[in-house]
Design an enzyme around this catalytic site. Structure first.
Site, PDB file in Angstrom:
ATOM      1  N   HIS A 273      -2.151  -2.535  -9.565  1.00 13.47           N
ATOM      2  CA  HIS A 273      -3.490  -1.465  -8.989  1.00 13.47           C
ATOM      3  C   HIS A 273      -4.744  -2.451  -8.537  1.00 13.47           C
ATOM      4  CE1 HIS A 273      -5.693   1.521  -6.985  1.00 13.47           C
ATOM      5  NE2 HIS A 273      -4.762   1.838  -6.633  1.00 13.47           N
TER       6      HIS A 273
ATOM      7  N   ASP B 118       2.926   5.492  -6.972  1.00 13.16           N
ATOM      8  CA  ASP B 118       4.344   5.108  -5.905  1.00 13.16           C
ATOM      9  C   ASP B 118       5.536   5.286  -6.325  1.00 13.16           C
ATOM     10  OD1 ASP B 118       2.080   3.380  -4.045  1.00 13.16           O
ATOM     11  OD2 ASP B 118       2.735   5.723  -3.137  1.00 13.16           O
TER      12      ASP B 118
ATOM     13  N   HIS C 276       1.039  -0.794   0.017  1.00 13.53           N
ATOM     14  CA  HIS C 276       0.030  -0.222   0.323  1.00 13.53           C
ATOM     15  C   HIS C 276       0.556   1.096  -0.140  1.00 13.53           C
ATOM     16  CE1 HIS C 276      -3.210   2.245   1.170  1.00 13.53           C
ATOM     17  NE2 HIS C 276      -3.738   2.745   1.893  1.00 13.53           N
TER      18      HIS C 276
HETATM   19  C1  SDX Z   1      -1.535   2.408  -3.711  1.00  9.08           C
HETATM   20  O1  SDX Z   1      -6.440   0.749  -3.023  1.00  9.08           O
HETATM   21  C2  SDX Z   1      -5.841   2.106  -3.389  1.00  9.08           C
HETATM   22  O2  SDX Z   1      -6.197   3.399  -3.792  1.00  9.08           O
HETATM   23  C3  SDX Z   1      -4.140   2.272  -3.036  1.00  9.08           C
HETATM   24  C4  SDX Z   1      -3.542   3.933  -3.369  1.00  9.08           C
HETATM   25  C5  SDX Z   1      -4.246   4.789  -2.295  1.00  9.08           C
HETATM   26  O3  SDX Z   1      -3.972   5.712  -3.057  1.00  9.08           O
HETATM   27  O4  SDX Z   1      -4.928   4.795  -1.757  1.00  9.08           O
HETATM   28  O5  SDX Z   1      -3.744   4.127  -5.089  1.00  9.08           O
HETATM   29  C6  SDX Z   1      -1.821   3.461  -2.900  1.00  9.08           C
HETATM   30  O6  SDX Z   1      -1.137   1.487  -2.325  1.00  9.08           O
HETATM   31  C7  SDX Z   1      -0.855   1.988  -4.725  1.00  9.08           C
HETATM   32  C8  SDX Z   1      -0.170   0.173  -4.978  1.00  9.08           C
HETATM   33  C9  SDX Z   1       1.047   0.667  -4.458  1.00  9.08           C
HETATM   34  N1  SDX Z   1       1.392  -1.250  -4.769  1.00  9.08           N
HETATM   35  C10 SDX Z   1       2.629  -1.307  -4.677  1.00  9.08           C
HETATM   36  O7  SDX Z   1       3.087  -0.406  -5.772  1.00  9.08           O
HETATM   37  C11 SDX Z   1       3.034  -2.884  -4.982  1.00  9.08           C
HETATM   38  C12 SDX Z   1       3.178  -3.518  -5.876  1.00  9.08           C
HETATM   39  N2  SDX Z   1       1.828  -3.754  -6.877  1.00  9.08           N
HETATM   40  C13 SDX Z   1       0.865  -5.335  -5.658  1.00  9.08           C
HETATM   41  O8  SDX Z   1       1.450  -5.570  -5.105  1.00  9.08           O
HETATM   42  C14 SDX Z   1       0.083  -5.246  -6.304  1.00  9.08           C
HETATM   43  O9  SDX Z   1      -0.135  -5.042  -7.586  1.00  9.08           O
HETATM   44  C15 SDX Z   1      -1.542  -4.595  -5.965  1.00  9.08           C
HETATM   45  C16 SDX Z   1      -1.257  -4.593  -3.963  1.00  9.08           C
HETATM   46  C17 SDX Z   1      -1.006  -2.736  -5.475  1.00  9.08           C
HETATM   47  C18 SDX Z   1      -2.671  -5.000  -6.198  1.00  9.08           C
HETATM   48  O10 SDX Z   1      -2.691  -6.485  -6.307  1.00  9.08           O
HETATM   49  P1  SDX Z   1      -4.155  -6.919  -6.384  1.00  9.08           P
HETATM   50  O11 SDX Z   1      -5.302  -6.475  -6.828  1.00  9.08           O
HETATM   51  O12 SDX Z   1      -4.530  -8.175  -5.100  1.00  9.08           O
HETATM   52  O13 SDX Z   1      -3.235  -8.007  -7.657  1.00  9.08           O
HETATM   53  P2  SDX Z   1      -3.040  -9.267  -7.489  1.00  9.08           P
HETATM   54  O14 SDX Z   1      -2.315  -9.270  -6.402  1.00  9.08           O
HETATM   55  O15 SDX Z   1      -4.009 -10.505  -7.496  1.00  9.08           O
HETATM   56  O16 SDX Z   1      -2.727  -9.369  -8.430  1.00  9.08           O
HETATM   57  C19 SDX Z   1      -2.800  -9.717 -10.554  1.00  9.08           C
HETATM   58  C20 SDX Z   1      -1.616 -10.927 -11.316  1.00  9.08           C
HETATM   59  C21 SDX Z   1      -0.989 -11.210 -10.205  1.00  9.08           C
HETATM   60  O17 SDX Z   1      -0.687 -12.205 -11.161  1.00  9.08           O
HETATM   61  P3  SDX Z   1      -1.261 -13.503 -11.221  1.00  9.08           P
HETATM   62  O18 SDX Z   1      -1.787 -14.495  -9.963  1.00  9.08           O
HETATM   63  O19 SDX Z   1      -2.442 -13.335 -12.225  1.00  9.08           O
HETATM   64  O20 SDX Z   1      -0.908 -14.706 -12.456  1.00  9.08           O
HETATM   65  O21 SDX Z   1      -0.699  -9.581 -11.350  1.00  9.08           O
HETATM   66  C22 SDX Z   1       0.755  -9.958 -10.680  1.00  9.08           C
HETATM   67  C23 SDX Z   1       0.313 -10.489  -9.118  1.00  9.08           C
HETATM   68  O22 SDX Z   1       1.659 -11.501  -9.584  1.00  9.08           O
HETATM   69  N3  SDX Z   1       1.114  -8.645  -9.898  1.00  9.08           N
HETATM   70  C24 SDX Z   1       2.044  -8.400 -10.202  1.00  9.08           C
HETATM   71  C25 SDX Z   1       2.257  -6.850  -9.665  1.00  9.08           C
HETATM   72  N4  SDX Z   1       1.228  -6.418  -9.021  1.00  9.08           N
HETATM   73  C26 SDX Z   1       0.393  -7.913  -9.856  1.00  9.08           C
HETATM   74  N5  SDX Z   1       3.507  -8.105 -11.145  1.00  9.08           N
HETATM   75  C27 SDX Z   1       4.168  -8.311 -10.673  1.00  9.08           C
HETATM   76  N6  SDX Z   1       4.416  -6.832  -9.999  1.00  9.08           N
HETATM   77  C28 SDX Z   1       3.341  -6.653  -9.283  1.00  9.08           C
HETATM   78  N7  SDX Z   1       3.766  -4.793  -9.100  1.00  9.08           N
END
Ligand code: SDX
Length: 424
Positions: free
Chosen positions: A305, A363, A264
Site C-alpha cells: 500500500h 483487497d 487500485h
Molecule cells: C487499494 O490509496 C489507497 O488508499 C487505495 C485503497 C483505497 O481504499 O482506496 O487502499 C485501495 O487500492 C489497495 C491497494 C490494492 N492494490 C494491490 O493490492 C496491487 C498490488 N500492490 C501494488 O501494486 C502496490 O503495493 C501499490 C500499488 C498498492 C502501492 O504501490 P507504490 O506505493 O507505488 O509502491 P511501489 O510500487 O513503489 O512498491 C515499492 C516496492 C517496489 O520494489 P522496489 O522497486 O523498491 O524494489 O515494493 C514492491 C515494488 O516492486 N512491491 C511489491 C508489491 N507492492 C509493492 N512487490 C510484490 N508484490 C506487491 N504487491
C-alpha cells in the site's frame, strides 16, 4: 494552521515558504508561491504531496490507523452500520437516533431507478464487464436529474448524495442480473441496505428471498470497510473532475473508472485470479519468487500500500469476517482461504516483503468473502465502487462547498526544444 516557515535554497536564493499543521499527521509546506520563483515541485505519483485540506478521513500508515471523522474503522465496523457511517462521512458527526431513522428512511425512498434507465443496460453485450456497465449507467444519471445539479446549492447537493447512496446498490445488482440474464429485482423497503442488496442480487420473481443475516452483516461490514480512504487515486480523480465544476454524477463516474485499475480497486478481483492461478499451496513459493523478481511484472495482489507500512486495519477486520462467513457456510476448509492464509504467512516472514513493509491490504481477503457469498469475481470492484461512492461524494461535497480552484498540475518538460516546421 500555524505561522511556521520552511526555507528553501534555490541557487543562491533563499525562499521562505509557509508551513501548516493539521489536527494530526505530517505538517505541510505551502509551495504555491514557487511558480513566481520560476521553479515547480516534482512529485510523480504524489508520494509527498498534499493536494487539499480535508476533515473527512485520516490514515496513519506507520501505525495502521484509519479514522473516519475521528472514529477508528474497527469500532465503526463492529458497532455501526453502513448507512450511519454514510451519515457520519457526509455530515461530520454521528446522527442522533431520530436523525439516523430519518436518514435511513430518506435513502429507502430513493432506491429505485427511473424506469427508462433499464434501456441503458440493454445496450451492453451480456458479457460486458459490470464495471463498464456501472461506469456508463452512473454517468447517465446526469441525464435524468439535470434540473437538480446546481453544485452551488446545498439542497441540490444533499438530494444528489442521497440519490447516489440509494441507487448504487440497485445499479450494481442490475449489472449482475443483466450479465446472468435474470430479470432485474426491484428494491424492497422492508429490508436493510445490505439485505436489500443481497435480495436484488440473488432474489428472483419466482420465490420469496430471505437474506441470511450473517451474510447481510458481512456485506454491511464490507461496505463500511470500503467507504472512504482519504486522497486515494479514485477520490483524487473525483476531486480533480469536480474542480472543473462538472456535475456530481459525471465526477462519480470518473471515480468508478479510476477504481477499476488492478493497482487500485481492481485488486480484489485480481487477488482471486491470483489465488486460482496458484491453485495449490505447493505452488506458493514459485509465486513468491515471481513477485520478488524485478524482471517479472507479477505482483502479489492484495499486498502493499502507498500509505500503510504496517497492517491495513481494514484487512484485519476483513480476515475475521472471512472466518465468520466461511464457517456460517461450512466452507472453513475453502482451498482458496487456505492458500491465502499460507501465502500471507510466508510473505510476512519473507525479507523482501518485510524490508519493503508490504502487508495485506483491504483487497486481500474481501474477495474470499464475496466469492463464498456467491458473488462472481467480475462484480468485486463493482461492490467496492458501490461502497466508495459515499467517500467520493463526501470529498466532492467538501471541495465544492468550500473555496475551490480548478486543479491544473504542471510538468517537467523533456520534449524537443522549439524547432521550425520543414516537410520531411
Ligand atoms: C487499494 O490509496 C489507497 O488508499 C487505495 C485503497 C483505497 O481504499 O482506496 O487502499 C485501495 O487500492 C489497495 C491497494 C490494492 N492494490 C494491490 O493490492 C496491487 C498490488 N500492490 C501494488 O501494486 C502496490 O503495493 C501499490 C500499488 C498498492 C502501492 O504501490 P507504490 O506505493 O507505488 O509502491 P511501489 O510500487 O513503489 O512498491 C515499492 C516496492 C517496489 O520494489 P522496489 O522497486 O523498491 O524494489 O515494493 C514492491 C515494488 O516492486 N512491491 C511489491 C508489491 N507492492 C509493492 N512487490 C510484490 N508484490 C506487491 N504487491
Amino acid at each position: 494552521m500555524t505561522d511556521r516557515k520552511a526555507t528553501l535554497s534555490v541557487g543562491n536564493k533563499s525562499i521562505e515558504l509557509p508551513m501548516y499543521s493539521g489536527t494530526v499527521g505530517p505538517d505541510v509546506i505551502d509551495v504555491r508561491g514557487l511558480v513566481q520563483e520560476g521553479v515547480f515541485t516534482y512529485d510523480p505519483g504524489f508520494v509527498s504531496t498534499a493536494a487539499c485540506e480535508s476533515a473527512i478521513t485520516y490514515i496513519d500508515g506507520a501505525n495502521g490507523v484509519l479514522l473516519h471523522r475521528g472514529y477508528p474503522i474497527d469500532q465503526l465496523a463492529e458497532q455501526s452500520d453502513f448507512l450511519e457511517v454514510c451519515y457520519l462521512l457526509l455530515n461530520g458527526e454521528l446522527p442522533s437516533e431520530e436523525e439516523n431513522k430519518r436518514f435511513h428512511d430518506t435513502i429507502k425512498n430513493h432506491t429505485m431507478l427511473h424506469d427508462q434507465m433499464r434501456n441503458f443496460f440493454n445496450g451492453f453485450r451480456r458479457d460486458a464487464h459490470p464495471m463498464a456497465i456501472m461506469c456508463g449507467v452512473v454517468g447517465a444519471l446526469s441525464a435524468f436529474y439535470h434540473d437538480q445539479m446546481d453544485v452551488s446549492d446545498p439542497k441540490q447537493r444533499e438530494i444528489t448524495g442521497h440519490r447516489l447512496i440509494a441507487k448504487m446498490p440497485t445499479i450494481a445488482a442490475w449489472c449482475y442480473k443483466y450479465s446472468v440474464g435474470q430479470p432485474f429485482m426491484y428494491p424492497r423497503n422492508d429490508l436493510s441496505y445490505a439485505e436489500n442488496f443481497l435480495h436484488m442480487m440473488f432474489g428472483t420473481p419466482c420465490e420469496d428471498y430471505k437474506p441470511n443475516p450473517v451474510l447481510a452483516k458481512a456485506m454491511d461490514k464490507i461496505f463500511i470497510l470500503h467507504a472512504d480512504h482519504e486522497q486515494n487515486a479514485s477520490t483524487s480523480t473525483v476531486r480533480l473532475a469536480g474542480s472543473t465544476g462538472a456535475n456530481p454524477y459525471a465526477c462519480i463516474a470518473s471515480g468508478i473508472a479510476a477504481l477499476w485499475g488492478p493497482a487500485h480497486g481492481g485488486a480484489n478481483e485480481a487477488v482471486l485470479d491470483m489465488l486460482a492461478e496458484i491453485g495449490d499451496e505447493s505452488n506458493i513459493e514459485t509465486f513468491i519468487a515471481k513477485a520478488k523478481d524485478k524482471d517479472d511484472p507479477f505482483r502479489l495482489m492484495g499486498f502493499g500500500h502507498r500509505v500503510y507500512k504496517n497492517f491495513d486495519p481494514r484487512a484485519k477486520v476483513m480476515a475475521e469476517t472471512a472466518h465468520e462467513v466461511l464457517s456460517e457456510l461450512g466452507l472453513e476448509n475453502d482451498p482458496l482461504l487456505k492458500i491465502a492464509q499460507r501465502l500471507e504467512k510466508i510473505a510476512l516472514e519473507d525479507e523482501y516483503f518485510v524490508e519493503r513493509q508490504l502487508y495485506p491490504n483491504v483487497d486481500f481477503y474481501s474477495g474470499i468473502i464475496l466469492k463464498a457469498i456467491g458473488i462472481p469475481t467480475s462484480m468485486f470492484t463493482v461492490i467496492f465502487a458501490m461502497s466508495r461512492t459515499i467517500g467520493w461524494f463526501s470529498h466532492w461535497n467538501e471541495m465544492v462547498s468550500g473555496a475551490n480552484r480548478i486543479g491544473r498540475p504542471r510538468q517537467l518538460y523533456t520534449g524537443s526544444p522549439k524547432r521550425d516546421y520543414r516537410k520531411k
